[in-house]
Design a protein around this motif. Structure first.
Motif, mmCIF file in Angstrom:
data_model
loop_
_atom_site.group_PDB
_atom_site.id
_atom_site.type_symbol
_atom_site.label_atom_id
_atom_site.label_comp_id
_atom_site.label_asym_id
_atom_site.label_seq_id
_atom_site.Cartn_x
_atom_site.Cartn_y
_atom_site.Cartn_z
ATOM 1 N N ASP A 220 0.844 -1.196 0.000
ATOM 2 C CA ASP A 220 0.000 0.000 0.000
ATOM 3 C C ASP A 220 0.877 1.244 0.000
ATOM 4 O OD1 ASP A 220 -2.421 -1.288 -0.003
ATOM 5 O OD2 ASP A 220 -2.934 -0.821 2.074
ATOM 6 N N SER A 221 0.404 2.298 -0.623
ATOM 7 C CA SER A 221 1.148 3.554 -0.666
ATOM 8 C C SER A 221 1.439 4.087 0.726
ATOM 9 C CB SER A 221 0.349 4.590 -1.465
ATOM 10 O OG SER A 221 0.972 5.857 -1.405
ATOM 11 N N ASP A 222 0.415 4.139 1.586
ATOM 12 C CA ASP A 222 0.627 4.718 2.909
ATOM 13 C C ASP A 222 1.541 3.856 3.766
ATOM 14 O OD1 ASP A 222 -1.245 2.686 3.258
ATOM 15 O OD2 ASP A 222 -2.879 4.040 3.775
ATOM 16 N N PHE A 223 1.464 2.532 3.602
ATOM 17 C CA PHE A 223 2.322 1.652 4.389
ATOM 18 C C PHE A 223 3.785 1.759 3.941
ATOM 19 C CE2 PHE A 223 4.306 -2.491 5.339
ATOM 20 C CZ PHE A 223 4.149 -2.490 6.710
ATOM 21 N N LEU A 224 4.018 1.814 2.635
ATOM 22 C CA LEU A 224 5.384 1.989 2.135
ATOM 23 C C LEU A 224 5.965 3.314 2.614
ATOM 24 C CD1 LEU A 224 4.921 0.738 -1.544
ATOM 25 C CD2 LEU A 224 6.108 -0.463 0.292
ATOM 26 N N THR A 225 5.134 4.351 2.640
ATOM 27 C CA THR A 225 5.587 5.656 3.117
ATOM 28 C C THR A 225 5.924 5.597 4.599
ATOM 29 O OG1 THR A 225 4.151 6.713 1.477
ATOM 30 C CG2 THR A 225 4.991 8.100 3.256
ATOM 31 N N LEU A 226 5.031 4.991 5.376
ATOM 32 C CA LEU A 226 5.278 4.855 6.813
ATOM 33 C C LEU A 226 6.552 4.062 7.082
ATOM 34 C CD1 LEU A 226 4.581 4.969 9.804
ATOM 35 C CD2 LEU A 226 3.016 3.042 9.442
ATOM 36 N N ALA A 227 6.769 2.982 6.336
ATOM 37 C CA ALA A 227 7.976 2.176 6.539
ATOM 38 C C ALA A 227 9.234 3.005 6.317
ATOM 39 C CB ALA A 227 7.961 0.966 5.607
ATOM 40 N N GLU A 228 9.199 3.885 5.316
ATOM 41 C CA GLU A 228 10.351 4.759 5.069
ATOM 42 C C GLU A 228 10.541 5.749 6.212
ATOM 43 O OE1 GLU A 228 10.503 6.719 1.337
ATOM 44 O OE2 GLU A 228 10.761 4.870 0.177
ATOM 45 N N VAL A 229 9.441 6.334 6.697
ATOM 46 C CA VAL A 229 9.513 7.295 7.795
ATOM 47 C C VAL A 229 10.115 6.641 9.044
ATOM 48 C CG1 VAL A 229 8.085 8.617 9.420
ATOM 49 C CG2 VAL A 229 7.651 8.766 6.962
ATOM 50 N N VAL A 230 9.670 5.416 9.346
ATOM 51 C CA VAL A 230 10.194 4.701 10.515
ATOM 52 C C VAL A 230 11.659 4.344 10.321
ATOM 53 C CG1 VAL A 230 9.998 2.560 11.849
ATOM 54 C CG2 VAL A 230 7.938 3.824 11.222
ATOM 55 N N ALA A 231 11.997 3.844 9.134
ATOM 56 C CA ALA A 231 13.378 3.424 8.873
ATOM 57 C C ALA A 231 14.357 4.586 8.951
ATOM 58 C CB ALA A 231 13.464 2.746 7.507
ATOM 59 N N ARG A 232 13.927 5.780 8.547
ATOM 60 C CA ARG A 232 14.798 6.955 8.613
ATOM 61 C C ARG A 232 14.985 7.463 10.046
ATOM 62 N NH1 ARG A 232 11.817 9.042 3.942
ATOM 63 N NH2 ARG A 232 10.641 10.339 5.418
ATOM 64 N N GLY A 233 14.159 6.997 10.959
ATOM 65 C CA GLY A 233 14.242 7.482 12.325
ATOM 66 C C GLY A 233 13.589 8.822 12.541
ATOM 67 N N ASP A 234 12.702 9.243 11.619
ATOM 68 C CA ASP A 234 12.083 10.561 11.715
ATOM 69 C C ASP A 234 11.226 10.718 12.971
ATOM 70 O OD1 ASP A 234 13.256 10.998 9.290
ATOM 71 O OD2 ASP A 234 11.394 11.011 8.124
ATOM 72 N N LEU A 235 10.714 9.602 13.501
ATOM 73 C CA LEU A 235 9.824 9.668 14.659
ATOM 74 C C LEU A 235 10.566 9.476 15.973
ATOM 75 C CD1 LEU A 235 6.852 7.531 13.279
ATOM 76 C CD2 LEU A 235 7.285 9.976 12.997
ATOM 77 N N GLY A 236 11.854 9.192 15.915
ATOM 78 C CA GLY A 236 12.579 8.814 17.115
ATOM 79 C C GLY A 236 12.268 7.368 17.449
ATOM 80 N N VAL A 237 12.177 7.064 18.728
ATOM 81 C CA VAL A 237 11.826 5.710 19.153
ATOM 82 C C VAL A 237 10.313 5.558 19.089
ATOM 83 C CG1 VAL A 237 11.893 4.038 21.039
ATOM 84 C CG2 VAL A 237 13.828 5.582 20.674
ATOM 85 N N VAL A 238 9.843 4.646 18.247
ATOM 86 C CA VAL A 238 8.404 4.437 18.116
ATOM 87 C C VAL A 238 7.861 3.807 19.393
ATOM 88 C CG1 VAL A 238 6.592 3.229 16.855
ATOM 89 C CG2 VAL A 238 8.504 4.245 15.615
ATOM 90 N N GLN A 239 6.782 4.396 19.892
ATOM 91 C CA GLN A 239 6.162 3.902 21.119
ATOM 92 C C GLN A 239 4.812 3.250 20.865
ATOM 93 O OE1 GLN A 239 6.183 7.698 23.016
ATOM 94 N NE2 GLN A 239 8.310 7.528 23.719
ATOM 95 N N ARG A 240 4.016 3.827 19.956
ATOM 96 C CA ARG A 240 2.706 3.249 19.692
ATOM 97 C C ARG A 240 2.373 3.351 18.208
ATOM 98 N NH1 ARG A 240 -1.248 5.609 23.382
ATOM 99 N NH2 ARG A 240 -2.032 7.058 21.806
ATOM 100 N N PHE A 241 1.833 2.254 17.698
ATOM 101 C CA PHE A 241 1.404 2.164 16.312
ATOM 102 C C PHE A 241 -0.099 1.929 16.300
ATOM 103 C CE2 PHE A 241 0.770 -1.013 12.696
ATOM 104 C CZ PHE A 241 0.683 -0.050 11.708
ATOM 105 N N GLU A 242 -0.841 2.835 15.689
ATOM 106 C CA GLU A 242 -2.282 2.678 15.543
ATOM 107 C C GLU A 242 -2.613 2.466 14.068
ATOM 108 O OE1 GLU A 242 -4.273 6.045 17.173
ATOM 109 O OE2 GLU A 242 -3.332 5.849 19.154
ATOM 110 N N SER A 243 -3.431 1.470 13.820
ATOM 111 C CA SER A 243 -3.806 1.140 12.440
ATOM 112 C C SER A 243 -5.294 0.838 12.409
ATOM 113 C CB SER A 243 -2.999 -0.064 11.956
ATOM 114 O OG SER A 243 -3.438 -0.508 10.685
ATOM 115 N N ARG A 244 -5.995 1.481 11.482
ATOM 116 C CA ARG A 244 -7.443 1.281 11.362
ATOM 117 C C ARG A 244 -7.795 0.904 9.930
ATOM 118 N NH1 ARG A 244 -6.457 5.393 14.810
ATOM 119 N NH2 ARG A 244 -7.624 5.461 16.771
ATOM 120 N N PHE A 245 -8.579 -0.153 9.809
ATOM 121 C CA PHE A 245 -9.180 -0.501 8.524
ATOM 122 C C PHE A 245 -10.678 -0.536 8.778
ATOM 123 C CE2 PHE A 245 -7.489 -2.507 4.482
ATOM 124 C CZ PHE A 245 -8.620 -2.192 3.755
ATOM 125 N N GLU A 246 -11.289 0.642 8.646
ATOM 126 C CA GLU A 246 -12.679 0.811 9.050
ATOM 127 C C GLU A 246 -13.547 1.176 7.847
ATOM 128 O OE1 GLU A 246 -12.109 2.447 13.581
ATOM 129 O OE2 GLU A 246 -11.902 3.890 11.938
#
Length: 364
Positions: free
Chosen positions: A136-162
């Protein structure tokens, strides 16, 4: 098998031509470099005509048994039939000497998935699971953001398929018969759990709440899953058909910043509308209004944070990687062992919701 030379397309037999087979698998197989849709298995007259119209020259079969009888003419079988048939059809294909791709969920239990993985390994055959939403576009984007360390240490991941589907549509996906492996926990839950494990690794504890909200519904249509990952990240996952106001698709909170995105990847709607990848046109491109935003302290819906351009979605990459695995012996894009890990979480979630407890997930 037919694909002996590197220039010879690998012949694919597709079992099932319903939603999964006709909207997802057939177009993506046809778009993959090095694959050709050879045979479609369906006994429904309307679906046979649809397959013939969309793929002139494709062979048609009324049952999967016809594929096993000419296994030497095929290089891959794709199982896109109802969930209850996944294990028996994958088993039959492997015993016929054919590599297999199975639509998610691979099985009803992690034990069944591991048995299939063992059979494939014993036969030296590819077994992969179609978890398309890793692309998915948004998931690939998120994976890049996390891999770059842009968020620092990830503490919580929220995902909704509603979704907002206040009336049940019926069919096996909404059947209360356990043999059908229906309900949102195994349908959309397979996606959100797989994405969480892909991003943040194995989970050690699971808590879930699962309800049947709609009148006439027979199985879960509103489910929440909370995972504690081994690395300390907590994943909060929602799947629902009763969300009158859907929340953000992803909200990820880190020690430095957060990332929020709304809406769904466009590829499913494009495929359902008849658009096809691989025709020289842009594919999987999100509208700028759906780009996620990253920042701290301000609400993204109010304009807080900065937009992050979305990586184009890429469902065709799955079958490109399958073709490469068949030719070069590289690992498949999604393994049966990964599918078993997801199923272990889904089983734990079902038990948690039923018994009202937190379930420990054993390491394997």
């Amino acid at each position: 098998m037919t694909g002996n030379g590197t220039d010879t397309p690998l012949a694919v037999g597709l079992v099932g031509y319903g939603v999964a087979g006709s909207f997802f698998h057939a177009p993506l197989i046809a778009a993959a470099d090095g694959l050709v849709l050879d045979t479609v298995v369906t006994s429904a007259p309307a679906r046979r005509e649809q397959a013939r119209a969309e793929f002139p020259g494709v062979r048609l079969a009324s049952s999967a048994d016809e594929l096993w009888g000419r296994a030497d003419e095929l290089d891959l079988v794709v199982v896109a039939s109802p969930n209850r048939t996944h294990v028996p059809l994958a088993t039959a294909a492997l015993r016929a000497g054919l590599p297999v791709v199975v639509d998610k969920p691979l099985a009803g239990t992690a034990a069944e998935a591991r048995d299939l993985a063992a059979l494939a390994a014993d036969r030296g055959l590819l077994l992969s699971v179609f978890q398309n939403r890793r692309w998915d576009s948004d998931f690939l984007t998120l994976a890049e953001v996390v891999a770059r360390g842009d968020l620092g240490v990830v503490q919580r991941f929220e995902s909704r398929f509603e979704r907002w589907r206040p009336r049940p549509k019926g069919g096996w996906r909404e059947s209360g018969d356990p043999q059908e492996i229906g309900g949102l926990l195994y349908d959309l839950g397979s996606h959100v759990v797989d994405q969480a494990l892909t991003l943040f690794g194995p989970a050690v504890r699971v808590y879930a709440e699962s309800d049947v909200r709609r009148g006439g519904a027979e199985t879960d249509d509103d489910t929440f899953i909370a995972l504690t990952h081994a690395n300390g990240v907590r994943s909060h996952l929602w799947v629902s058909s009763t969300a009158a106001q859907p929340g953000p698709r992803f909200r990820v909170l880190g020690s430095r910043a957060g990332f929020v995105t709304y809406g769904l990847d466009p590829q499913e709607s494009e495929l359902r509308a008849g658009r096809r990848p691989g025709r020289g046109e842009p594919w999987g491109v999100e509208d700028e209004s759906l780009w996620g935003r990253i920042g701290a302290g301000d609400s993204p819906p109010a304009g807080g944070g900065r937009p992050v351009p979305s990586v184009p979605g890429d469902y065709p990459a799955y079958y490109d990687l399958v073709a490469r695995a068949l030719r070069d012996g590289t690992p498949p894009p999604v393994t049966a062992e990964q599918a078993a890990a997801t199923l272990a979480i889904l089983e734990a979630a079902r038990r948690s919701a039923r018994e009202g407890i937190t379930v420990e997930v054993p390491s394997v």
